[in-house]
Structure formats: C-alpha cells, structure tokens
Motif scaffolding. Structure first.
Motif, PDB file in Angstrom:
ATOM      1  N   ALA A   1      92.760  88.854  17.526  1.00 32.70           N
ATOM      2  CA  ALA A   1      91.707  88.809  18.543  1.00 32.70           C
ATOM      3  C   ALA A   1      90.365  88.400  17.920  1.00 32.70           C
ATOM      4  O   ALA A   1      89.603  87.622  18.497  1.00 32.70           O
ATOM      5  N   LEU A   2      90.092  88.905  16.729  1.00 35.86           N
ATOM      6  CA  LEU A   2      88.846  88.514  16.038  1.00 35.86           C
ATOM      7  C   LEU A   2      88.870  87.027  15.690  1.00 35.86           C
ATOM      8  O   LEU A   2      87.841  86.347  15.738  1.00 35.86           O
ATOM      9  N   SER A   3      90.062  86.544  15.362  1.00 37.32           N
ATOM     10  CA  SER A   3      90.190  85.132  15.007  1.00 37.32           C
ATOM     11  C   SER A   3      90.047  84.225  16.224  1.00 37.32           C
ATOM     12  O   SER A   3      89.953  83.010  16.085  1.00 37.32           O
ATOM     13  N   LEU A   4      90.039  84.848  17.407  1.00 38.73           N
ATOM     14  CA  LEU A   4      89.830  84.066  18.639  1.00 38.73           C
ATOM     15  C   LEU A   4      88.334  83.935  18.952  1.00 38.73           C
ATOM     16  O   LEU A   4      87.949  83.722  20.103  1.00 38.73           O
ATOM     17  N   ASN A   5      87.538  84.104  17.925  1.00 42.97           N
ATOM     18  CA  ASN A   5      86.082  83.986  18.044  1.00 42.97           C
ATOM     19  C   ASN A   5      85.470  85.056  18.948  1.00 42.97           C
ATOM     20  O   ASN A   5      84.490  84.805  19.646  1.00 42.97           O
ATOM     21  N   ARG A   6      86.084  86.224  18.961  1.00 46.61           N
ATOM     22  CA  ARG A   6      85.515  87.342  19.710  1.00 46.61           C
ATOM     23  C   ARG A   6      84.972  88.370  18.727  1.00 46.61           C
ATOM     24  O   ARG A   6      85.611  88.702  17.734  1.00 46.61           O
ATOM     25  N   ARG A   7      83.789  88.866  19.051  1.00 45.49           N
ATOM     26  CA  ARG A   7      83.122  89.775  18.121  1.00 45.49           C
ATOM     27  C   ARG A   7      83.825  91.136  18.084  1.00 45.49           C
ATOM     28  O   ARG A   7      84.496  91.512  19.045  1.00 45.49           O
ATOM     29  N   PRO A   8      83.643  91.884  16.967  1.00 43.09           N
ATOM     30  CA  PRO A   8      84.336  93.177  16.826  1.00 43.09           C
ATOM     31  C   PRO A   8      84.115  94.115  18.007  1.00 43.09           C
ATOM     32  O   PRO A   8      85.032  94.802  18.447  1.00 43.09           O
TER      33      PRO A   8
ATOM     34  N   GLU B   1      83.517  93.362  21.146  1.00 39.62           N
ATOM     35  CA  GLU B   1      84.302  92.905  22.292  1.00 39.62           C
ATOM     36  C   GLU B   1      85.779  93.231  22.098  1.00 39.62           C
ATOM     37  O   GLU B   1      86.459  93.665  23.026  1.00 39.62           O
ATOM     38  N   VAL B   2      86.254  93.006  20.869  1.00 37.78           N
ATOM     39  CA  VAL B   2      87.665  93.282  20.567  1.00 37.78           C
ATOM     40  C   VAL B   2      87.938  94.778  20.707  1.00 37.78           C
ATOM     41  O   VAL B   2      88.971  95.185  21.234  1.00 37.78           O
TER      42      VAL B   2
ATOM     43  N   PHE C   1      90.355  87.460   6.527  1.00 40.68           N
ATOM     44  CA  PHE C   1      90.630  88.892   6.530  1.00 40.68           C
ATOM     45  C   PHE C   1      90.731  89.501   5.143  1.00 40.68           C
ATOM     46  O   PHE C   1      90.553  90.693   4.977  1.00 40.68           O
TER      47      PHE C   1
ATOM     48  N   PRO D   1      85.631  86.508  10.317  1.00 41.68           N
ATOM     49  CA  PRO D   1      86.686  85.795  11.048  1.00 41.68           C
ATOM     50  C   PRO D   1      86.229  85.223  12.382  1.00 41.68           C
ATOM     51  O   PRO D   1      86.649  84.134  12.767  1.00 41.68           O
ATOM     52  N   TRP D   2      85.381  85.970  13.099  1.00 47.14           N
ATOM     53  CA  TRP D   2      84.999  85.528  14.445  1.00 47.14           C
ATOM     54  C   TRP D   2      83.966  84.398  14.437  1.00 47.14           C
ATOM     55  O   TRP D   2      83.607  83.880  15.478  1.00 47.14           O
TER      56      TRP D   2
ATOM     57  N   LEU E   1      88.276  78.393  12.375  1.00 42.35           N
ATOM     58  CA  LEU E   1      89.742  78.484  12.325  1.00 42.35           C
ATOM     59  C   LEU E   1      90.244  79.604  13.231  1.00 42.35           C
ATOM     60  O   LEU E   1      89.722  80.719  13.192  1.00 42.35           O
ATOM     61  N   THR E   2      91.227  79.299  14.043  1.00 40.31           N
ATOM     62  CA  THR E   2      91.892  80.343  14.824  1.00 40.31           C
ATOM     63  C   THR E   2      93.303  80.502  14.304  1.00 40.31           C
ATOM     64  O   THR E   2      94.031  79.531  14.141  1.00 40.31           O
ATOM     65  N   TRP E   3      93.647  81.752  14.044  1.00 40.03           N
ATOM     66  CA  TRP E   3      94.898  82.071  13.350  1.00 40.03           C
ATOM     67  C   TRP E   3      95.870  82.741  14.314  1.00 40.03           C
ATOM     68  O   TRP E   3      95.497  83.664  15.032  1.00 40.03           O
TER      69      TRP E   3
ATOM     70  N   PHE F   1      98.127  90.949  23.794  1.00 38.44           N
ATOM     71  CA  PHE F   1      97.678  92.284  24.221  1.00 38.44           C
ATOM     72  C   PHE F   1      98.636  92.762  25.319  1.00 38.44           C
ATOM     73  O   PHE F   1      98.702  92.142  26.386  1.00 38.44           O
TER      74      PHE F   1
ATOM     75  N   TRP G   1      89.917  85.508  28.982  1.00 37.06           N
ATOM     76  CA  TRP G   1      88.976  86.326  28.184  1.00 37.06           C
ATOM     77  C   TRP G   1      88.487  85.534  26.973  1.00 37.06           C
ATOM     78  O   TRP G   1      87.303  85.549  26.638  1.00 37.06           O
ATOM     79  N   VAL G   2      89.417  84.826  26.349  1.00 37.52           N
ATOM     80  CA  VAL G   2      89.045  84.031  25.175  1.00 37.52           C
ATOM     81  C   VAL G   2      88.208  82.826  25.602  1.00 37.52           C
ATOM     82  O   VAL G   2      87.183  82.498  24.985  1.00 37.52           O
TER      83      VAL G   2
ATOM     84  N   ALA H   1      90.385  79.332  22.387  1.00 35.22           N
ATOM     85  CA  ALA H   1      89.214  79.617  21.544  1.00 35.22           C
ATOM     86  C   ALA H   1      88.519  78.336  21.098  1.00 35.22           C
ATOM     87  O   ALA H   1      87.486  78.390  20.435  1.00 35.22           O
TER      88      ALA H   1
END
Lengths: 265, 298
Positions: free
Chosen positions: A168-175, A177-178, B48, B60-61, B65-67, B75, B86-87, B134
């Motif tokens: 979720a963090l890697s989806l460019n969402r801040r901690p 929000e996650v 990470f 990371p945010w 790069l999206t992993w 979820f 949401w993304v 993303a």
C-alpha cells in the motif's frame, strides 16, 4: 471449505455445543433464578444498584480507554517494529500479572499506592486519593484487564502480513493514509476481540478492586456487599445487571466475527 | 537512465547494481532460482530495506516505483474497484488507460468482488491493476504472473510492453524463476543467483552464450559439457539414461550451432563421455568449453 465426514462433523458439533453449554451454565442459572421480575425489582429496591451501575460504567469506560490508548500502540510496536527477541521478552512479561490472583494483585498494588508510600504521598500532594477513589478503581481495573487486551490484540495483529501495508505504501500512499485505510480495518477483528475481552475483565474486576477501591462501589463490590448483608436474594439480581452491562461489546464482537467467518468461506 | 543498486548483508545478502535505459529496454526480467534474492532486491528497490545506492531515493511512497509483491496483498475488506479508486484518487471509469487495462486483465469479472472471493490468478491480475492506478514510472512485479493462465499471461505481457513503450521513461521490472515466461517479451534479462548478478543481456544473447552452468540451467539447457583435467562428463538427465556404448548426438550452441557427436563409453561403472568436434577429431579436454542441448537423438 474442507468437508469432514458427517460422523466427525457431528462429533465436533456435539463437543462444541457441550463446551458452549458448560460455559453458559452460570448465566442460565443466574437468569432463571433472578427472572425478569427480580431483575426489574432490583432497580427499585437496591439502593446501591444505580450508583454501582454508574460507577462501573463510568470507571469501566475510562479504564477501557486507557487500556486501548496504552495497549494499542504497545501491541502495534510489538507486532510491527520491535526486534523478535524483545517481543519474546515483552510477551513473557505481559503474562506475569496474569499469574497473580487478582486479590494478590490488589494487595501488591496497595504496597505501591498506599497512603504512606512514595507514590501515594505524591498523589495525595496533587489532591488525588491513592486508594478508595475513582483513581484507584480505574488503576485496579486496568491492571486486571490490560494483559488480556495485549495478548489478544497481539495474537491477531501479528498474523497480519506486513506486505499488505508495504504494498500500500508503494502505491504512493502516505503512512497515515495506509494506517487508516488498510491497517486499522484489517486489524479491527483482533482489536475488537481484544477490546471485548478487556471490557469483560474491566466490568467484572473484583479482586484488585476490592482491595484498592471498596469505594466508590462498583457492581462487583456491590454484589459482594449485597451477599454479605442480605444474602443471595440481594446479590444475584445485581449479578444479572452486571452481566447485562458487560454484554454489548462481546455481542458486537460476535456479530463482527460472524461477518468475518462468512467472508472467509 | 535508471540506476538501481541494493547492497545489503542482512537478512539476505544482496549485492546488485545495474542501469537501465527505459527508452531502449522497457521490460527487464530478473530470472533466478528460488532464494536467489529477486524478491528481496525488488523490496529493496521499493525502499523497504537495504542501502539503495542507486537512483531511487526517499521513502517508498515517494518513489517512482510501484511494487507488487508475490504474496497476496489486496485489502480483504475492500472490493477491487474500491482499492483501485483509492489509489487513483478518482473514478476508475474516467481513466482511459485503466479502462484499457481492465480489458487486458479481463478484470470486469472481479472488479466488484472482495479478494477472498477471488481466485489466486484473479488476485494477481487485480494487484497489477491496482499498481497501475498509482501511475508509476517503474512497475516492479514480483512473480506477478505466476498463477495466471497462459492465454491471459500472453495478453498481459503484451499490455505491459505497450504500457512501457507508451512513455520513454516507463519501465517494467519483473521477476520469475522461469526464463521461458519472459524470453518472448523481455527486452533484457538479468540472471541472479545467491544475491548477485550472473548474466546480463537480451534473451537471445543469454541463450546463445550462457557462460556458466547456473545460467545455462536457468535458461533451459539440460546438459553441460564440462572440461575437467581427465574426462568430459555430460551431466544431463536424459543423456544419463543412454545405455553405455550407444552413440548420441547433441547440438553445440556456443559460437554457432555445430553438431558434435558424443560417445558413451563405460568407465568404472559410470557413464562418461567423449566429444567429437565437427571436424571429426576428438575434443581436446583442455580447449573445449561448450554448452550443449541435451537432446538425445539416437
């Protein structure tokens, strides 16, 4: 879902019914003995009931809030951030109060919070009565219930994969929000279970409470007083009230649990 | 030009650095056996852990790069559509690129489902869709096609190529332990083992010249002629089954496809092999270093 043979399933069902039935015996006996009329009558006849109910609810909510505020971050740290060795030690230490009978816990706490102790003196200087006060009541409740919250919440939270949050963090969402969108909802079943467990312990706390906070009198102590002064006829209706007061959160948990189980199958 | 580097010793040793020009190589595959460190490398590139000494910096945010990890990470309390939106920060229907991806991923069937009601392959496709929402510059997929059926995989591979080619800065990095899965569409392949890079090249270059048995085995060779001090031993499961004394023919692939003949004598109870070179002479064990396809044709 894996299907067992009908014989095995029936045997398991029988064991489950027996287990739940045994657990329910005290509640069934209580309800059948007191009855609806006794339950209602207690509200009018027991001079202690309304104040004890108010004391239990108010102190219980405060204690529960403290437990969640202290326990939530602690469990979060242990499940997500702490080194494995620290987690092992911490979980062992958390269990220590559970090995003490609540009465003993109360006696030991009295050594810390007694009027002549250092802590007691400081609290008294601040105008807080260290025993027989709302403060000591909440402290006793927290001590009795906190380990149950920690163990239950940790058991649930530690099974959640950190990869879900990381992706979720890697989806460019801040901690933050996650945390609210992902972590809290996923951790909710275990947190609700832990809260329900803690609430049950808080409202039913007696051993430590009777030592530290005979006054203000909560329902468990009121039951004890009722038993001593007027016997079972006075104590049991109060016990039924205690049961009713304690039920909403565990019932809410059962409802959430049903949704969760249905979703998984 | 993207520069990637992960240098770490714990919990897994990874010492890898490479550069990619996405205008030239838009799909890069990391190929290696289980435990090679591919997943750890991607996790490191995602920010990470591991000291990233490459071009990707920051938390990371904030990385381009999206992993997509190989574990299920959808979820469980939300539908796929809710997660994608949401993304995306908007409605899925209003994004033409994602609408195209819904087709490529055949995602309509599960858009309004929650993950626990979906198959493993559907979850992998949903994870790719969510990652694309993303709008990354680099899409890092860790074994993300492993549970997807072959026809869908073809379609998704084509989609990934088109997605990457649509913008010269876009790059797809994907990991797999099956070279064949990526040989047809990766522009470049990095072979990894034990946390290091063994080989770097186009799929065709690596097939033609794997340079080591580890690489040769990963790209599909089943036999390797090793030249030792004494004997030439051909280690291949199918060739081992040839009865002693029988002749087999194998194809030598280094420096062109020469045909060589392998004789199978019996030596101290084991099958050992001597190699005849295309000119008819027997191989000098001190000079021959070839990889052979272990196809028994006799």
């Amino acid at each position: 879902m894996f299907r067992m043979s009908s014989v095995s399933r029936s045997a398991l069902f029988g064991i489950t019914v027996l287990t739940i039935g045994l657990g329910l015996v005290p509640a069934v006996v209580l309800v059948s003995t007191v009855g609806v009329s006794g339950f209602v009558r207690a509200w009018h006849s027991s001079y202690q009931l309304s104040s004890a109910l108010e004391t239990t609810l108010l102190s219980g909510i405060i204690a529960l809030a403290i437990i969640v505020l202290l326990g939530g971050p602690t469990v979060w740290y242990l499940a997500r951030q702490a080194p494995p060795r620290l987690v092992t030690w911490a979980l062992g230490l958390i269990l220590v109060p559970l090995f003490m009978p609540p009465l003993v816990l109360g006696l030991v706490l009295a050594y810390v919070l007694g009027p002549d102790t250092a802590v007691g003196t400081i609290l008294s200087a601040w105008g807080v009565s260290p025993t027989n006060s709302w403060f000591s009541l909440v402290v006793a409740q927290v001590y009795e219930a906190l380990p149950y919250f920690l163990i239950t919440a940790w058991a649930g939270l530690s099974t959640l994969s950190t990869r879900v949050e990381e992706s979720a963090l890697s989806l460019n969402r801040r901690p933050r929000e996650v945390f609210w969108y992902v972590t809290v909802p996923l951790a909710a079943p275990s947190l609700i279970a832990a809260t329900a467990m803690a609430w049950s312990r808080v409202v039913g706390a007696f051993g430590a409470v009777v030592i530290l906070a005979y006054h203000p009198t909560g329902l468990p102590v009121a039951i004890w007083i009722g038993l001593q002064e007027l016997g079972l006829a006075q104590a049991l209706p109060l016990a039924l009230w205690l049961l009713i007061v304690g039920l909403p959160i565990p019932l809410g948990f059962a409802w959430r649990g049903e949704r969760h189980v249905a979703l998984r199958r | 030009m993207w520069r990637f580097a992960v240098d770490m010793s714990r919990p897994v040793a990874i010492h890898v650095a490479f550069e990619v020009n996405p205008a030239h190589d838009s799909v890069v595959a990391l190929v290696g056996p289980n435990g090679a460190g591919k997943s750890t490398l991607l996790r490191g590139l995602a920010g990470f852990f591991g000291s990233d000494q490459g071009g990707l910096t920051g938390p990371p945010w904030k990385r381009p790069l999206t992993w997509v990890p190989q574990e299920p990470t959808l979820f469980t309390h939300r539908t796929v559509r809710q997660q994608v939106q949401w993304v995306l920060g908007g409605r899925l229907d209003t994004d033409p690129e994602l609408r195209q991806w819904v087709t490529w991923l055949d995602a309509k069937e599960f858009l309004d489902k929650k993950p626990l009601a979906m198959s493993g392959g559907q979850q992998q496709r949903a994870a790719i869709l969510r990652a694309l929402a993303a709008k990354p510059q680099i899409l890092a997929l860790d074994e993300a096609l492993s549970q997807i059926d072959a026809p869908s995989r073809e379609r998704i591979s084509t989609g990934l190529q088109q997605w990457a080619d649509a913008d010269p800065d876009r790059l797809v990095i994907l990991t797999t332990h099956q070279f064949a899965d990526v040989a047809h569409f990766a522009d470049r392949v990095l072979i990894m083992a034990a946390g290091t890079l063994l080989r770097d090249g186009t799929p065709a270059e690596i097939v033609a010249d794997p340079r080591s048995w580890e690489v040769a085995a990963l790209v599909g060779y089943v036999a390797l002629l090793r030249v030792g001090d004494t004997d030439l031993a051909l280690q291949a499961h199918d060739v081992d089954s040839v009865p002693p004394g029988q002749r087999v023919r194998v194809t030598m692939v280094k420096k062109g496809a020469h045909e060589i003949t392998v004789r199978v004598p019996t030596h101290q109870g084991r099958e050992l092999f001597a190699v005849r070179k295309p000119d008819g002479s027997w191989a000098d064990s001190s000079t021959l270093d070839v990889y052979v396809r272990g196809v028994v044709v006799t």
